[in-house]
Design a protein around this motif. Structure first.
Motif, mmCIF file in Angstrom:
data_model
loop_
_atom_site.group_PDB
_atom_site.id
_atom_site.type_symbol
_atom_site.label_atom_id
_atom_site.label_comp_id
_atom_site.label_asym_id
_atom_site.label_seq_id
_atom_site.Cartn_x
_atom_site.Cartn_y
_atom_site.Cartn_z
ATOM 1 N N ASP A 1 -18.523 -10.063 6.495
ATOM 2 C CA ASP A 1 -19.322 -10.695 7.546
ATOM 3 C C ASP A 1 -20.732 -11.009 7.057
ATOM 4 O O ASP A 1 -21.335 -12.002 7.471
ATOM 5 C CB ASP A 1 -19.402 -9.783 8.772
ATOM 6 C CG ASP A 1 -18.044 -9.609 9.442
ATOM 7 O OD1 ASP A 1 -17.215 -10.523 9.307
ATOM 8 O OD2 ASP A 1 -17.827 -8.569 10.080
ATOM 9 N N GLU A 2 -21.259 -10.148 6.184
ATOM 10 C CA GLU A 2 -22.600 -10.356 5.652
ATOM 11 C C GLU A 2 -22.523 -10.498 4.133
ATOM 12 O O GLU A 2 -21.645 -9.933 3.495
ATOM 13 C CB GLU A 2 -23.515 -9.187 6.005
ATOM 14 C CG GLU A 2 -23.712 -8.990 7.488
ATOM 15 C CD GLU A 2 -24.608 -7.808 7.790
ATOM 16 O OE1 GLU A 2 -25.261 -7.324 6.857
ATOM 17 O OE2 GLU A 2 -24.647 -7.387 8.952
ATOM 18 N N THR A 3 -23.422 -11.276 3.582
ATOM 19 C CA THR A 3 -23.488 -11.437 2.133
ATOM 20 C C THR A 3 -24.828 -10.927 1.638
ATOM 21 O O THR A 3 -25.727 -10.620 2.416
ATOM 22 C CB THR A 3 -23.331 -12.910 1.738
ATOM 23 O OG1 THR A 3 -24.367 -13.671 2.371
ATOM 24 C CG2 THR A 3 -21.974 -13.448 2.150
ATOM 25 N N TYR A 4 -24.940 -10.851 0.338
ATOM 26 C CA TYR A 4 -26.217 -10.492 -0.270
ATOM 27 C C TYR A 4 -27.156 -11.701 -0.237
ATOM 28 O O TYR A 4 -26.719 -12.849 -0.180
ATOM 29 C CB TYR A 4 -25.996 -10.036 -1.709
ATOM 30 C CG TYR A 4 -25.270 -8.715 -1.820
ATOM 31 C CD1 TYR A 4 -25.978 -7.517 -1.863
ATOM 32 C CD2 TYR A 4 -23.884 -8.664 -1.882
ATOM 33 C CE1 TYR A 4 -25.319 -6.304 -1.968
ATOM 34 C CE2 TYR A 4 -23.213 -7.453 -1.980
ATOM 35 C CZ TYR A 4 -23.932 -6.283 -2.022
ATOM 36 O OH TYR A 4 -23.285 -5.075 -2.117
ATOM 37 N N ASP A 5 -28.433 -11.417 -0.305
ATOM 38 C CA ASP A 5 -29.426 -12.490 -0.402
ATOM 39 C C ASP A 5 -29.579 -12.980 -1.833
ATOM 40 O O ASP A 5 -29.835 -14.167 -2.074
ATOM 41 C CB ASP A 5 -30.787 -12.004 0.113
ATOM 42 C CG ASP A 5 -30.739 -11.585 1.567
ATOM 43 O OD1 ASP A 5 -30.423 -12.437 2.407
ATOM 44 O OD2 ASP A 5 -31.000 -10.400 1.852
ATOM 45 N N PHE A 6 -29.438 -12.048 -2.793
ATOM 46 C CA PHE A 6 -29.632 -12.373 -4.202
ATOM 47 C C PHE A 6 -28.588 -11.666 -5.052
ATOM 48 O O PHE A 6 -28.091 -10.595 -4.692
ATOM 49 C CB PHE A 6 -31.035 -11.951 -4.672
ATOM 50 C CG PHE A 6 -32.163 -12.645 -3.969
ATOM 51 C CD1 PHE A 6 -32.590 -13.908 -4.378
ATOM 52 C CD2 PHE A 6 -32.808 -12.050 -2.893
ATOM 53 C CE1 PHE A 6 -33.623 -14.553 -3.728
ATOM 54 C CE2 PHE A 6 -33.853 -12.688 -2.244
ATOM 55 C CZ PHE A 6 -34.258 -13.946 -2.663
#
Length: 344
Positions: free
Chosen positions: A174-179
């Motif tokens: 549902d969520e991913t990393y920013d970097f």
């Protein structure tokens, strides 16, 4: 003569007298606990060790190397997360000692605020019997290993395999990393400093690291292999652009990587961290100080070329990695730490 057994009425009376004693004992223990530990966050999760994932958006601030056992304070744990970084340490299966050292070094760093930085060790397929067993044990113990479907290589496509694999690993989340970042196993990132420098950066077309060759035109520069970070969209673009897999160009992978970004129109938000990222140097080395190599400095983001234990020890000492050691009858702290040591 054998004594007659107690009557049923006597046994019932004795059991009734025992119940109040048990209740009173429990209440006394509860009162003592509340008096001695008034600020304790006591709950069943703490007692039984039921931990939550560091990937949760509402979790405590974390920066983990698998086991997640890091120095932190309760206030940091309660802060919401607004920055998430996946940092892959590209290494080889047989570098067991180096991975153990890195796990220890990162586990003793203070947690960066409002940040998740997941440090993972990355290598290609295991082709030796001993590695299959020993690495499997590492995975069981630490859970911080990524095994790519490739053959170990230097400048033979491992960088592409890494950056194209990470987005696929989390495609259903549902969520991913920013970097997403890549670094060497002879580099020591200071995670709080890294978080601080990334926090105010945009979340698109970011390319962050040490620009090499230093003091040259940006048109010819690329990020040094000591470590660089790209925004999630860049990693996702690499994963979806299959023609990059064969576009090695026969050169250094890190230089080729910058070429991909230029050709793909992704070489936009470029951030160099000179002089906060640099190669290790001390006065005992037969080398000159220059734009990419100098003494350790307090606001460091990353130190590179830590090729042996002594360089690691001096670097970790400079950044006070041993400050948490406590007095004990098992050792003498002064004799342990205040011996004849080199001071940067």
């Amino acid at each position: 003569m054998t004594e007659p057994p107690p009557s049923p009425s006597f046994a019932r009376a004795r059991s009734f007298r025992t119940i109040p004693l048990l209740v009173i004992s429990f209440l006394l223990l509860a009162i003592i606990y509340l008096v001695v530990f008034p600020n304790s966050d006591f709950n069943l999760q703490d007692v039984y060790g039921f931990g939550s994932s560091s990937c949760s958006k509402d979790d405590a601030t974390t920066a983990s190397s698998g086991s997640g056992k890091l120095a932190s304070d309760d206030a940091a744990k309660r802060q919401p997360v607004d920055l998430r970084v996946f940092l892959g340490v590209l290494t080889r299966p047989d570098t067991y000692e180096r991975r153990a050292l890195l796990r220890l070094a990162y586990s003793l760093q203070p947690r960066p605020t409002r940040t998740v930085i997941d440090v993972r060790f990355v290598f290609c397929n295991l082709d030796k019997e001993e590695d299959r067993v020993l690495v499997a044990m590492e995975i069981i113990a630490h859970g911080d290993v990524v095994v790519l479907n490739c053959t170990e290589n230097m400048d033979g496509g491992k960088t592409y395999d890494y950056f194209s694999t990470v987005p696929r690993l989390f495609a259903d989340d549902d969520e991913t990393y920013d970097f997403v970042g890549k670094t060497d196993d002879d580099t020591y990132y200071r995670l709080a400093a890294l978080a601080d420098t990334l926090r105010d950066k945009p979340r698109e077309n970011v390319y962050h690291g040490f620009l090499n060759p230093c003091h040259q035109s940006l048109a010819w520069q690329y990020m040094s292999g000591m470590g660089y970070i790209v925004s999630w969209d860049v990693a996702a673009w690499i994963a979806s652009t299959e023609e990059l897999s064969g576009d090695g160009g026969g050169g250094w992978e890190d230089k080729v990587f910058a070429g991909w970004l230029r050709k793909g129109g992704r070489f936009k938000n470029v951030y160099g961290e000179e002089p906060r990222m640099y190669d290790y140097w001390d006065r005992e080395m037969n080398a000159e100080v220059n734009c990419f190599r100098h003494e350790l400095m307090a606001d460091t983001v990353a130190v590179h070329k830590l090729k042996d234990r002594l360089k690691w020890a001096r670097t970790l000492s400079f950044f006070n990695a041993t400050q948490g050691i406590k007095p004990s009858k098992m050792y003498d702290v002064d004799r342990l730490l205040n011996s004849d040591m080199y001071h940067v």
